[in-house]
Design a protein around this motif. Sequence first.
Motif, PDB file in Angstrom:
ATOM      1  N   ALA A   1      54.825  76.466  28.473  1.00  0.00           N
ATOM      2  CA  ALA A   1      54.874  75.265  27.636  1.00  0.00           C
ATOM      3  C   ALA A   1      54.246  75.571  26.272  1.00  0.00           C
ATOM      4  O   ALA A   1      53.384  76.435  26.156  1.00  0.00           O
TER       5      ALA A   1
ATOM      6  N   PHE B   1      51.335  71.072  25.613  1.00  0.00           N
ATOM      7  CA  PHE B   1      51.947  71.200  26.949  1.00  0.00           C
ATOM      8  C   PHE B   1      53.351  70.591  26.966  1.00  0.00           C
ATOM      9  O   PHE B   1      53.764  69.924  27.908  1.00  0.00           O
ATOM     10  N   VAL B   2      54.056  70.877  25.867  1.00  0.00           N
ATOM     11  CA  VAL B   2      55.423  70.384  25.680  1.00  0.00           C
ATOM     12  C   VAL B   2      56.399  71.506  26.036  1.00  0.00           C
ATOM     13  O   VAL B   2      56.270  72.621  25.522  1.00  0.00           O
TER      14      VAL B   2
ATOM     15  N   THR C   1      54.698  69.828  37.128  1.00  0.00           N
ATOM     16  CA  THR C   1      54.424  69.238  35.816  1.00  0.00           C
ATOM     17  C   THR C   1      53.314  68.203  35.945  1.00  0.00           C
ATOM     18  O   THR C   1      53.448  67.221  36.709  1.00  0.00           O
TER      19      THR C   1
ATOM     20  N   PRO D   1      53.521  72.547  31.746  1.00  0.00           N
ATOM     21  CA  PRO D   1      53.967  71.368  31.002  1.00  0.00           C
ATOM     22  C   PRO D   1      53.450  70.073  31.612  1.00  0.00           C
ATOM     23  O   PRO D   1      53.132  70.002  32.796  1.00  0.00           O
TER      24      PRO D   1
ATOM     25  N   VAL E   1      53.958  65.529  31.542  1.00  0.00           N
ATOM     26  CA  VAL E   1      54.952  64.456  31.375  1.00  0.00           C
ATOM     27  C   VAL E   1      54.238  63.126  31.128  1.00  0.00           C
ATOM     28  O   VAL E   1      54.621  62.096  31.649  1.00  0.00           O
TER      29      VAL E   1
ATOM     30  N   THR F   1      52.938  62.448  27.678  1.00  0.00           N
ATOM     31  CA  THR F   1      52.961  62.092  26.246  1.00  0.00           C
ATOM     32  C   THR F   1      54.419  61.972  25.789  1.00  0.00           C
ATOM     33  O   THR F   1      55.329  62.531  26.423  1.00  0.00           O
TER      34      THR F   1
ATOM     35  N   GLN G   1      56.007  65.315  25.161  1.00  0.00           N
ATOM     36  CA  GLN G   1      56.429  65.990  26.403  1.00  0.00           C
ATOM     37  C   GLN G   1      57.746  65.401  26.906  1.00  0.00           C
ATOM     38  O   GLN G   1      58.658  66.147  27.312  1.00  0.00           O
TER      39      GLN G   1
ATOM     40  N   TRP H   1      61.228  67.472  27.410  1.00  0.00           N
ATOM     41  CA  TRP H   1      61.980  67.487  28.683  1.00  0.00           C
ATOM     42  C   TRP H   1      63.405  66.970  28.492  1.00  0.00           C
ATOM     43  O   TRP H   1      64.319  67.374  29.199  1.00  0.00           O
TER      44      TRP H   1
END
Length: 364
Positions: free
Chosen positions: A31, A35-36, A59, A72, A74, A76, A79, A83
């Motif tokens: 990521a 953490f994207v 995730t 990664p 999930v 924000t 993020q 995805w």
Amino acid sequence: MTNNTLFEPYALGSMTLSNRIVMAPLTRNRAGPGFVPGDITAEYYRQRASAGLIISEATQISQQGQGYQDTPGVYTQAQIDGWRKVTAAVHEEGGHILLQLWHVGRISHVDLQPNGAQPVAPSALRADTKTFVNNAFVDVSQPRALELDELAGIVTDFRQAAANAIKAGFDGVEVHGANGYLLDQFAKDGSNVRTDKYGGSVENRARLMLEVTAAVVEEIGAARTGIRISPVSPANGISCSDPQAQFDYIVDQLDALNIAYIHVVEGATGGPRDVAPFDFGSLRRRFSKTYIANNGYDLELATSHLANDKADLFAFGRPFIANPDLVERLQSGAPLAQMIPATLYGGGAAGYTDYPSFAEASGK
Ligand code: 8OZ
């Protein structure tokens, strides 16, 4: 192999999978900042979209739920937007993809936690295992026991993460209830010595996993919800004195929630299938919908277990790393490439998106 039903369509929830081979969740630590998941991750999953179903890498549902560097999230908007590129790529290729929702619990390190806090766990028992942080394998940190009044917040984080997954275009989610992470830590008595209604009996230890699953079902619907469990896996320093009773009960309750599937790690995760005595057939019989079998499957074992109705779908993990076209290779009898262990976790395209298909490798 042309009439092997492994390569025929299968209805799962409201999806029609093009075959019965599932890409298992695989942690790859690639990521980007925040953490994207980046464009490279969209490309990686696009390359593997001929799997009947892809289950994403684990995730984290919150910063507290993170236990390794560069996995990664999930939780924000950035993020979710990252995805969305992944799900669009897989759908463009005609594939299906679920997001695996993860809270690591005690398998973490203070350097990854909000404000350097201790990781959280059912009980203040440190796991004898390592995590990957600051580019090194290090012992996990000493956790603190979650307060009773914090558990509803964790259920809410899973629920919100499921909603976010749908916003990001996923076909559904898989609750990570396996491999020694938070929900498994609650379920097993080696890591849970609580004396409140989340510890002690089989029912109490199962409570958090079932509450999380019920919340996800309420949020996105049972047809889009599955769960992964690993009743006898010692992964991440976990142990359980009564796995058969515990997981027979859990699966009965999951069946009552009407979720689309259970995904069962049969044996030690990534290791021997016969690590401990356990009747996986009991879980198969107790659950009326789809049973996804995982761990050490190859074409022969999957074909035989399908013929004997031991499972409906078969999740392959590591073979997908070096074989983006694993389904085609299994179907045609093409040889499988071997993955390079050094590029498994972290880094960039090398060992991630540069494994060729058999056709590319052989110049066809
Ligand atoms: C390998 C390395 C880090 C995490 C799991 C999410 O075992 C994982 C994982 C695997 O479920």
